[in-house]
Design a protein around this motif. Structure first.
Motif, PDB file in Angstrom:
ATOM      1  N   GLU A  56      34.002  50.711  38.056  1.00 39.44           N
ATOM      2  CA  GLU A  56      34.858  49.545  38.209  1.00 39.44           C
ATOM      3  C   GLU A  56      34.264  48.347  37.476  1.00 39.44           C
ATOM      4  N   ARG A 115      39.557  49.964  36.658  1.00 39.83           N
ATOM      5  CA  ARG A 115      38.962  51.135  37.306  1.00 39.83           C
ATOM      6  C   ARG A 115      39.018  52.343  36.384  1.00 39.83           C
ATOM      7  N   SER A 198      45.296  45.518  47.652  1.00 37.44           N
ATOM      8  CA  SER A 198      44.359  46.506  47.125  1.00 37.44           C
ATOM      9  C   SER A 198      44.360  47.768  47.977  1.00 37.44           C
ATOM     10  N   ASP A 199      44.688  47.645  49.273  1.00 41.23           N
ATOM     11  CA  ASP A 199      44.690  48.808  50.140  1.00 41.23           C
ATOM     12  C   ASP A 199      45.859  49.722  49.812  1.00 41.23           C
ATOM     13  N   ARG A 202      44.999  51.464  46.658  1.00 36.33           N
ATOM     14  CA  ARG A 202      44.013  52.531  46.881  1.00 36.33           C
ATOM     15  C   ARG A 202      44.703  53.820  47.317  1.00 36.33           C
ATOM     16  N   GLU A 205      46.240  55.440  44.406  1.00 40.84           N
ATOM     17  CA  GLU A 205      45.240  55.971  43.484  1.00 40.84           C
ATOM     18  C   GLU A 205      44.586  57.240  44.016  1.00 40.84           C
ATOM     19  N   GLU A 206      44.368  57.317  45.337  1.00 38.55           N
ATOM     20  CA  GLU A 206      43.603  58.424  45.893  1.00 38.55           C
ATOM     21  C   GLU A 206      44.461  59.624  46.272  1.00 38.55           C
ATOM     22  N   HIS A 408      49.578  49.021  42.314  1.00 34.61           N
ATOM     23  CA  HIS A 408      48.728  49.849  41.459  1.00 34.61           C
ATOM     24  C   HIS A 408      49.337  49.841  40.061  1.00 34.61           C
TER      25      HIS A 408
END
Length: 534
Positions: A56, A115, A198-199, A202, A205-206, A408
């Motif tokens: 990052e 990222r 951001s949560d 995430r 992204e995950e 995102h």
């Protein structure tokens, strides 16, 4: 603009102290920094920053080399983000988040989080439209699913799902869906704090598989908004909530009718089972089953038939019914299993790109943003598109500046994705809900009138020439005049009608389904033939 400058101050401090994963840039321009030779060098620099930060990096744009707040014009900042996105892609990374601030000297300063890893892969992503009477636990149930947290009995998890105006002002994300969670090989991937952009990013992204929930409104006066949420998005499934302490209401029947009339595979969650005894739960379940049979649908109680049957049988005619509680957790693991296994139903990725616009807003440093669900095809940053029709039937040429989904940032997205698309070449004031984005090479025909096969679901008397309900087609919500073949249609009738938008043309295609409503009168229809504007 974010009122909290703490992230900016932290980035500036880290740049002064360690430098390794933080880079200061006053600006990045296409003419200077995207040229051959310079571009490769800057991409290598970005790659070094990402590796130095264990995957990052932080780019602070609008500052001098020593971290002074220079501030740059919004258009310059937008161009800088375009170039940074290209650099990140070249370096095998992506822009995960961007925050901007006004500075005293004028202009803006931004912090971009880079990222490692390219754009989110287009794995299965199902979109679920929720419906149900107000206070029947719709938002609370979804809040517990996406967070994994039990509700306190007072709707504590519901608060996570409110779409706050400042979130739209501070982020590019469409956020049409008010909740998202996903699954990876270890199970559910949930949001720890949905209030943080951001949560949500995430989770996107995950997760290997995503479930997005599209909000509708439970209050009777806002049924129009509910119709918009169901008709205007490319939904895969409907989820109707019925509270065990209340049972089906008139609004329940309205919402179920809309879900089923649009031929959307639907499930029913009986909520709040912790508040009543087992006999009452069974009684409400029987009421729901009668309601479904009256609509010529087959109820499938999941408690008796199991998850396998629910996943395999859910369809336009079979409706799984589950018992749930956001307080004691009843049925939540079952819903997790169902959502993890449900197949994608809306698949139109092979066609040309098309997206009907549901919301528009302006983001400082980015410009006009159009949000909606991609109806077909795929779109990439840098694509040249047509936007329209405008009120006079014309289309405007625009360019995709960037794309985000649940905060995102992605380089491209395909059919079924709920996205926010930043557009270059148009003012936010000129972008309206109901417009469509199409490839530049398309030759769209703006439509003022169309022929349709319609069914009158409810009306106090008869529908005659000149009847003017509101037509909900994709994200279009517009008054239109109906001219039935033969002069009239009675409740329960199915027949042909000519439909004319009252104020302006839209993009309409043969085969599209729509809902029309005026007062307590409502019906559904399918476009059979189109006519250009006069």
């Amino acid at each position: 603009m974010s009122p909290d400058r703490a992230p900016l101050e932290r980035a500036l401090e880290r740049g002064e102290q360690e430098g390794g994963s933080v880079e200061f840039k006053e600006r990045l321009s296409e003419d200077l920094h995207a040229t051959e030779g310079r571009f490769e060098s800057l991409a290598a620099q970005l790659r070094h920053r990402v590796l130095s930060g264990d995957g990052e990096a932080t780019y602070v744009v609008g500052v001098t080399d020593d971290g002074g707040l220079a501030g740059i014009e919004p258009e310059t900042f937008s161009e800088s983000m375009d170039v940074l996105s290209l650099l990140a892609d070249e370096a095998g990374a992506h822009i995960a988040d961007v925050q901007t601030w006004s500075v005293e000297r004028g202009g803006i300063v931004g912090v971009a989080t880079i990222r490692e890893g390219t754009r989110l892969a287009d794995d299965e992503h199902i979109v679920v439209g929720t419906a149900g009477h107000v206070d029947h636990g719709k938002s609370t149930l979804v809040g517990s699913l996406v967070t994994g947290q039990a509700d306190d009995g007072q709707g504590s998890t519901r608060s996570y799902l409110d779409v706050r105006p400042h979130e739209i002002e501070r982020g590019l994300s469409a956020d049409l869906s008010y909740g998202v969670y996903g699954f990876d090989e270890d199970g559910p991937v949930r949001m720890d704090n949905p209030d943080r952009k951001s949560d949500r990013a995430r989770v996107v992204e995950e997760a290997d598989r995503l479930v997005s929930f599209v909000d509708t409104v439970g209050h009777e006066p806002w049924l129009r908004t509910t119709i918009r949420g169901i008709v205007g998005q490319k939904l895969d499934y409907g989820l109707l909530t019925v509270a065990a302490d209340d049972g089906p209401t008139r609004t329940t029947r309205e919402h179920l009718g809309i879900l089923l009339a649009t031929e959307l595979p639907t499930m029913v969650a009986i909520t709040k089972v912790d508040l009543v005894d087992d006999d009452r739960v069974a009684e409400v379940e029987r009421e729901v089953e009668r309601l479904l049979r009256d609509a010529e649908k087959t109820p499938l109680p999941v408690a008796r038939h199991g998850v396998d049957a629910a996943v395999e049988e859910v369809s336009e005619t079979v409706v799984p019914v589950l018992r749930t509680s956001a307080v004691d957790g009843t049925g939540l693991e079952t819903l997790d299993e169902v959502f993890e296994r449900l197949p994608k139903t809306e698949t139109a990725a092979d066609g040309d790109f098309e997206m009907y616009i549901d919301r528009t807003y302006k983001v400082s440093g980015v410009g006009a943003v159009a949000s909606g669900t991609i109806r077909s095809g795929r779109v990439e940053a840098g694509d040249e598109l047509l936007l329209g029709p405008m009120a006079d039937g014309t289309f405007r040429e625009v360019e995709v500046r960037s794309i985000e989904m649940h905060y995102h940032r992605v380089d491209e997205a395909e059919a079924g994705r709920i996205v926010g698309i930043a557009l270059k070449g148009v003012r936010e004031a000129d972008v309206e809900r109901g417009m469509v984005l199409l490839p530049r090479e398309a030759d769209p025909t703006p439509v003022r009138e169309f022929e349709a096969e319609v069914m009158v679901l409810n009306h106090p008397t008869r529908i005659g020439d000149g009847y003017e309900p509101v037509v909900h087609l994709e994200t279009v919500s517009e008054a239109a005049a109906f001219y039935p073949e033969g002069g009239q249609l009675l409740p329960g009738d199915t027949g042909r009608a000519r439909v004319r938008f009252k104020f302006r043309p839209y993009c309409v295609e043969e085969g599209q389904r729509f809902v029309f409503r005026e007062g307590r009168s409502k019906g559904v229809g399918t476009v059979t033939d189109i006519t250009g504007p006069e």
